[in-house]
Design a protein around this motif. Sequence first.
Motif, PDB file in Angstrom:
ATOM      1  N   SER A  71      55.407  10.152  56.157  1.00 49.77           N
ATOM      2  CA  SER A  71      56.411  11.099  56.606  1.00 49.77           C
ATOM      3  C   SER A  71      55.734  12.165  57.448  1.00 49.77           C
ATOM      4  N   ARG A  72      56.522  12.971  58.099  1.00 47.97           N
ATOM      5  CA  ARG A  72      55.974  13.946  59.033  1.00 47.97           C
ATOM      6  C   ARG A  72      55.092  14.992  58.392  1.00 47.97           C
ATOM      7  N   GLY A  73      55.518  15.568  57.271  1.00 47.61           N
ATOM      8  CA  GLY A  73      54.781  16.666  56.667  1.00 47.61           C
ATOM      9  C   GLY A  73      53.619  16.230  55.792  1.00 47.61           C
ATOM     10  N   ARG A  74      53.429  14.962  55.620  1.00 41.59           N
ATOM     11  CA  ARG A  74      52.390  14.470  54.725  1.00 41.59           C
ATOM     12  C   ARG A  74      51.030  14.475  55.401  1.00 41.59           C
ATOM     13  N   TRP A  75      50.001  14.769  54.630  1.00 42.39           N
ATOM     14  CA  TRP A  75      48.645  14.804  55.158  1.00 42.39           C
ATOM     15  C   TRP A  75      48.185  13.392  55.474  1.00 42.39           C
ATOM     16  N   VAL A  76      47.516  13.248  56.612  1.00 40.96           N
ATOM     17  CA  VAL A  76      46.997  11.951  57.035  1.00 40.96           C
ATOM     18  C   VAL A  76      45.510  12.121  57.292  1.00 40.96           C
ATOM     19  N   ALA A  77      44.726  11.143  56.881  1.00 47.42           N
ATOM     20  CA  ALA A  77      43.283  11.194  57.115  1.00 47.42           C
ATOM     21  C   ALA A  77      43.019  11.255  58.621  1.00 47.42           C
ATOM     22  N   PRO A  78      41.988  11.983  59.065  1.00 42.31           N
ATOM     23  CA  PRO A  78      41.731  12.135  60.494  1.00 42.31           C
ATOM     24  C   PRO A  78      41.584  10.811  61.232  1.00 42.31           C
ATOM     25  N   ASP A  79      40.973   9.825  60.616  1.00 48.88           N
ATOM     26  CA  ASP A  79      40.786   8.567  61.333  1.00 48.88           C
ATOM     27  C   ASP A  79      42.073   7.744  61.425  1.00 48.88           C
ATOM     28  N   ASP A  80      43.133   8.164  60.726  1.00 48.68           N
ATOM     29  CA  ASP A  80      44.430   7.504  60.822  1.00 48.68           C
ATOM     30  C   ASP A  80      45.439   8.338  61.596  1.00 48.68           C
ATOM     31  N   ASN A  81      45.062   9.533  61.988  1.00 50.33           N
ATOM     32  CA  ASN A  81      45.979  10.449  62.652  1.00 50.33           C
ATOM     33  C   ASN A  81      45.895  10.257  64.165  1.00 50.33           C
ATOM     34  N   PRO A  82      46.944   9.710  64.797  1.00 51.51           N
ATOM     35  CA  PRO A  82      46.885   9.450  66.231  1.00 51.51           C
ATOM     36  C   PRO A  82      46.722  10.723  67.065  1.00 51.51           C
ATOM     37  N   GLU A  83      47.300  11.832  66.613  1.00 48.38           N
ATOM     38  CA  GLU A  83      47.166  13.084  67.363  1.00 48.38           C
ATOM     39  C   GLU A  83      45.711  13.561  67.363  1.00 48.38           C
ATOM     40  N   PHE A  84      45.053  13.454  66.222  1.00 46.44           N
ATOM     41  CA  PHE A  84      43.655  13.863  66.125  1.00 46.44           C
ATOM     42  C   PHE A  84      42.778  12.970  66.992  1.00 46.44           C
ATOM     43  N   LEU A  85      43.015  11.671  66.941  1.00 44.78           N
ATOM     44  CA  LEU A  85      42.234  10.737  67.760  1.00 44.78           C
ATOM     45  C   LEU A  85      42.449  11.007  69.242  1.00 44.78           C
ATOM     46  N   LYS A  86      43.686  11.327  69.634  1.00 42.51           N
ATOM     47  CA  LYS A  86      43.979  11.648  71.033  1.00 42.51           C
ATOM     48  C   LYS A  86      43.221  12.906  71.468  1.00 42.51           C
ATOM     49  N   SER A  87      43.189  13.910  70.581  1.00 47.34           N
ATOM     50  CA  SER A  87      42.475  15.144  70.934  1.00 47.34           C
ATOM     51  C   SER A  87      40.977  14.883  71.071  1.00 47.34           C
ATOM     52  N   LEU A  88      40.419  14.001  70.229  1.00 47.46           N
ATOM     53  CA  LEU A  88      38.997  13.653  70.359  1.00 47.46           C
ATOM     54  C   LEU A  88      38.728  12.951  71.684  1.00 47.46           C
ATOM     55  N   ARG A  89      39.625  12.020  72.042  1.00 47.30           N
ATOM     56  CA  ARG A  89      39.474  11.297  73.302  1.00 47.30           C
ATOM     57  C   ARG A  89      39.516  12.254  74.493  1.00 47.30           C
ATOM     58  N   GLU A  90      40.486  13.181  74.477  1.00 45.67           N
ATOM     59  CA  GLU A  90      40.599  14.154  75.571  1.00 45.67           C
ATOM     60  C   GLU A  90      39.372  15.050  75.637  1.00 45.67           C
ATOM     61  N   GLU A  91      38.870  15.463  74.488  1.00 49.21           N
ATOM     62  CA  GLU A  91      37.682  16.310  74.451  1.00 49.21           C
ATOM     63  C   GLU A  91      36.473  15.571  75.038  1.00 49.21           C
ATOM     64  N   GLN A  92      36.329  14.299  74.681  1.00 49.73           N
ATOM     65  CA  GLN A  92      35.219  13.502  75.212  1.00 49.73           C
ATOM     66  C   GLN A  92      35.363  13.311  76.716  1.00 49.73           C
ATOM     67  N   GLU A  93      36.583  13.070  77.191  1.00 47.22           N
ATOM     68  CA  GLU A  93      36.807  12.919  78.628  1.00 47.22           C
ATOM     69  C   GLU A  93      36.457  14.209  79.372  1.00 47.22           C
ATOM     70  N   ASN A  94      36.808  15.348  78.791  1.00 48.37           N
ATOM     71  CA  ASN A  94      36.475  16.636  79.417  1.00 48.37           C
ATOM     72  C   ASN A  94      34.966  16.835  79.485  1.00 48.37           C
ATOM     73  N   LYS A  95      34.265  16.478  78.415  1.00 47.57           N
ATOM     74  CA  LYS A  95      32.802  16.599  78.413  1.00 47.57           C
ATOM     75  C   LYS A  95      32.184  15.687  79.474  1.00 47.57           C
ATOM     76  N   ASP A  96      32.689  14.449  79.547  1.00 51.80           N
ATOM     77  CA  ASP A  96      32.173  13.508  80.550  1.00 51.80           C
ATOM     78  C   ASP A  96      32.443  14.023  81.958  1.00 51.80           C
ATOM     79  N   ARG A  97      33.623  14.578  82.185  1.00 51.18           N
ATOM     80  CA  ARG A  97      33.979  15.108  83.508  1.00 51.18           C
ATOM     81  C   ARG A  97      33.059  16.270  83.882  1.00 51.18           C
ATOM     82  N   ASP A  98      32.808  17.169  82.913  1.00 51.70           N
ATOM     83  CA  ASP A  98      31.914  18.300  83.176  1.00 51.70           C
ATOM     84  C   ASP A  98      30.490  17.819  83.457  1.00 51.70           C
TER      85      ASP A  98
END
Length: 113
Positions: A71-98
């Motif tokens: 459900s929406r309000g339930r805690w999800v482990a970071p490796d199962d959380n698509p929003e967290f994984l997306k933020s990691l991907r974006e952060e890595q892309e920003n580092k690579d771009r820099d």
Amino acid sequence: MLRYLPFLLILALTIYAFIDCLNTPEEEVKHLPKAMWVIIILLFSIVGPVVWLFAGKKRVASGGGGRGSRSRGRWVAPDDNPEFLKSLREEQENKDRDKDKKEDGKDQGKDAD
């Protein structure tokens, strides 16, 4: 020793209900204000804690625990959380771009020499 067991069980139930009541947010307490529940739990040693556990706070039914039952309000482990994984991907892309920008700047500096 066995004759003390009922007293210890009542004491444990009272302590558990008291701590549970204190840790429950005010908006989840039902029927009475939280302060009244604390008084009831402490004054009525057997009845107070039992009533608190069954009627004192909103209980959320568990969702079965399967993968499809998130459900929406339930805690999800970071490796199962698509929003967290997306933020990691974006952060890595920003580092690579820099990093690429820095390397391009160094290369252009060498070409000018």
